[in-house]
Write a protein that holds these residues in place. Structure first.
Motif, mmCIF file in Angstrom:
data_model
loop_
_atom_site.group_PDB
_atom_site.id
_atom_site.type_symbol
_atom_site.label_atom_id
_atom_site.label_comp_id
_atom_site.label_asym_id
_atom_site.label_seq_id
_atom_site.Cartn_x
_atom_site.Cartn_y
_atom_site.Cartn_z
ATOM 1 N N UNK A 1 0.811 -1.213 0.000
ATOM 2 C CA UNK A 1 0.000 0.000 0.000
ATOM 3 C C UNK A 1 0.849 1.271 0.000
ATOM 4 N N UNK A 2 2.160 1.146 -0.019
ATOM 5 C CA UNK A 2 2.992 2.340 0.016
ATOM 6 C C UNK A 2 2.747 3.230 -1.193
ATOM 7 N N UNK A 3 2.502 2.597 -2.360
ATOM 8 C CA UNK A 3 2.267 3.404 -3.549
ATOM 9 C C UNK A 3 0.973 4.194 -3.433
ATOM 10 N N UNK A 4 -0.060 3.586 -2.836
ATOM 11 C CA UNK A 4 -1.332 4.289 -2.670
ATOM 12 C C UNK A 4 -1.165 5.476 -1.730
ATOM 13 N N UNK A 5 -0.440 5.280 -0.623
ATOM 14 C CA UNK A 5 -0.197 6.359 0.314
ATOM 15 C C UNK A 5 0.608 7.484 -0.329
ATOM 16 N N UNK A 6 1.582 7.112 -1.163
ATOM 17 C CA UNK A 6 2.374 8.125 -1.862
ATOM 18 C C UNK A 6 1.508 8.944 -2.807
ATOM 19 N N UNK A 108 7.299 1.553 -17.984
ATOM 20 C CA UNK A 108 6.077 1.101 -17.313
ATOM 21 C C UNK A 108 6.400 -0.137 -16.483
ATOM 22 N N UNK A 109 5.779 -0.228 -15.295
ATOM 23 C CA UNK A 109 5.879 -1.466 -14.536
ATOM 24 C C UNK A 109 4.696 -1.575 -13.579
ATOM 25 N N UNK A 110 4.419 -2.798 -13.127
ATOM 26 C CA UNK A 110 3.324 -3.077 -12.210
ATOM 27 C C UNK A 110 3.877 -3.339 -10.818
ATOM 28 N N UNK A 111 3.033 -3.116 -9.818
ATOM 29 C CA UNK A 111 3.351 -3.485 -8.439
ATOM 30 C C UNK A 111 2.427 -4.623 -8.015
ATOM 31 N N UNK A 112 3.018 -5.720 -7.583
ATOM 32 C CA UNK A 112 2.239 -6.885 -7.150
ATOM 33 C C UNK A 112 1.904 -6.731 -5.668
ATOM 34 N N UNK A 114 -1.501 -6.628 -4.381
ATOM 35 C CA UNK A 114 -2.668 -7.437 -4.028
ATOM 36 C C UNK A 114 -3.324 -7.910 -5.300
ATOM 37 N N UNK A 115 -3.989 -9.067 -5.239
ATOM 38 C CA UNK A 115 -4.756 -9.546 -6.378
ATOM 39 C C UNK A 115 -5.980 -8.668 -6.623
ATOM 40 N N UNK A 116 -6.376 -7.901 -5.611
ATOM 41 C CA UNK A 116 -7.584 -7.086 -5.707
ATOM 42 C C UNK A 116 -7.323 -5.745 -6.389
ATOM 43 N N UNK A 117 -6.124 -5.196 -6.232
ATOM 44 C CA UNK A 117 -5.768 -3.910 -6.817
ATOM 45 C C UNK A 117 -4.927 -4.114 -8.068
ATOM 46 N N UNK A 118 -5.123 -3.251 -9.057
ATOM 47 C CA UNK A 118 -4.168 -3.090 -10.151
ATOM 48 C C UNK A 118 -3.391 -1.800 -9.885
ATOM 49 N N UNK A 119 -2.088 -1.907 -9.713
ATOM 50 C CA UNK A 119 -1.257 -0.727 -9.486
ATOM 51 C C UNK A 119 -0.176 -0.695 -10.554
ATOM 52 N N UNK A 120 -0.147 0.404 -11.307
ATOM 53 C CA UNK A 120 0.803 0.562 -12.392
ATOM 54 C C UNK A 120 1.539 1.890 -12.241
ATOM 55 N N UNK A 121 2.770 1.914 -12.741
ATOM 56 C CA UNK A 121 3.602 3.111 -12.690
ATOM 57 C C UNK A 121 4.088 3.446 -14.101
ATOM 58 N N UNK A 122 4.243 4.747 -14.317
ATOM 59 C CA UNK A 122 4.892 5.183 -15.560
ATOM 60 C C UNK A 122 5.814 6.353 -15.265
ATOM 61 N N UNK A 123 7.060 6.239 -15.717
ATOM 62 C CA UNK A 123 8.004 7.353 -15.706
ATOM 63 C C UNK A 123 8.211 7.776 -17.153
ATOM 64 N N UNK A 124 8.055 9.056 -17.413
ATOM 65 C CA UNK A 124 8.200 9.563 -18.779
ATOM 66 C C UNK A 124 9.198 10.720 -18.802
ATOM 67 N N UNK A 125 10.086 10.698 -19.784
ATOM 68 C CA UNK A 125 10.991 11.812 -20.071
ATOM 69 C C UNK A 125 10.588 12.387 -21.417
ATOM 70 N N UNK A 126 10.464 13.714 -21.496
ATOM 71 C CA UNK A 126 10.035 14.367 -22.729
ATOM 72 C C UNK A 126 11.090 15.358 -23.204
ATOM 73 N N UNK A 144 -1.124 4.699 -11.302
ATOM 74 C CA UNK A 144 -2.485 4.261 -11.570
ATOM 75 C C UNK A 144 -2.912 3.246 -10.509
ATOM 76 N N UNK A 145 -4.135 3.389 -10.010
ATOM 77 C CA UNK A 145 -4.714 2.394 -9.105
ATOM 78 C C UNK A 145 -6.121 2.082 -9.606
ATOM 79 N N UNK A 146 -6.388 0.816 -9.927
ATOM 80 C CA UNK A 146 -7.702 0.368 -10.373
ATOM 81 C C UNK A 146 -8.249 -0.664 -9.387
ATOM 82 N N UNK A 147 -9.508 -0.483 -8.969
ATOM 83 C CA UNK A 147 -10.122 -1.354 -7.968
ATOM 84 C C UNK A 147 -11.448 -1.884 -8.527
ATOM 85 N N UNK A 148 -11.580 -3.187 -8.741
ATOM 86 C CA UNK A 148 -12.819 -3.728 -9.329
ATOM 87 C C UNK A 148 -13.982 -3.688 -8.351
ATOM 88 N N UNK A 149 -15.201 -3.570 -8.905
ATOM 89 C CA UNK A 149 -16.417 -3.557 -8.098
ATOM 90 C C UNK A 149 -17.126 -4.908 -8.081
#
Length: 227
Positions: A1-6, A108-112, A114-126, A144-149
């Protein structure tokens, strides 16, 4: 949950900035994203966006962007590089527009977590080539945080809560026409998504934009297609 808190920390800290003009008009951003795989490791991505300062008019920006990606063997990391064309308008009655050519590189990368949350990160340089301005760079981090209903995971026919936050940092402060701050902007979004199947999903939500000068809200409508 550190990413969500951040993510929450970035949102909360953004609202404590002072000195911005609050714009009451809500903008409308329409977004269409396309992704396709070429074999097992190569990927192509494109997006087209039309933005207005107000609903339904006052042209803000058109974006056309494409990139090619690679997923290194044995990893969940995806690497992209690409080009975007930006045509931007001016808020209000002024019809003047300007253009920008922009290169970008993504990780791009994912954080594992929980099976319940989808957590994704993107770092972009322009690398930005703005009309009549000096070349400059910008760094972006998006969470990104996605939570199914209605399902335990986001599978076909799933409704989900979609949250994301993105912070932009300028690499240079001199534009050639003046100066900007290193902090460029922060976007905070909350919406509802629907994954129809592996090829198609939709999102609708509200995004709050915070810059050193303004605070503004946008309605964001998105279509994601895998072909």
């Amino acid at each position: 949950m550190r990413q969500v808190l951040f993510m929450l920390l970035m949102v909360v800290s953004g609202y404590h900035m002072s000195g911005q003009e609050t714009i009451s008009d809500t903008g409308l951003w329409n977004q269409y994203f396309i992704n396709t795989d070429i074999g097992s490791r190569l990927k192509l991505a494109a997006d087209f966006q039309y933005r207005s300062y107000e609903i339904p008019d006052d042209f803000q920006q058109f974006i056309g962007r494409a990139s090619i990606g690679l997923q290194p063997k044995g990893t969940q990391i995806k690497l992209y590089t690409g080009y975007g064309y930006f045509n931007s308008g001016t808020r209000g009655d002024n019809d003047a527009t300007s253009y920008e050519h922009r290169l970008h590189q993504d990780i791009w990368w994912d954080s594992a977590v929980s099976d319940f949350f989808e957590i994704k990160h993107r770092v972009r340089i322009e690398e930005r080539f703005v009309e009549d301005q000096d070349f400059r760079t910008r760094f972006r981090y998006m969470l990104f945080v996605n939570v199914p209903f209605n399902n335990k995971q986001i599978i076909d026919n799933t409704y989900y809560l979609a949250l994301w936050n993105e912070t932009f940092i300028n690499g240079q402060t001199n534009t050639g026409l003046g100066t900007v701050e290193y902090f460029d902007r922060n976007w905070s979004y909350a919406g509802i998504g629907y994954k129809h199947n592996k090829s198609l999903k939709f999102q609708a939500g509200y995004m709050h934009e915070l810059t050193p000068n303004i605070k503004k809200g946008q309605l964001v409508l998105s279509v994601f297609q895998n072909i």
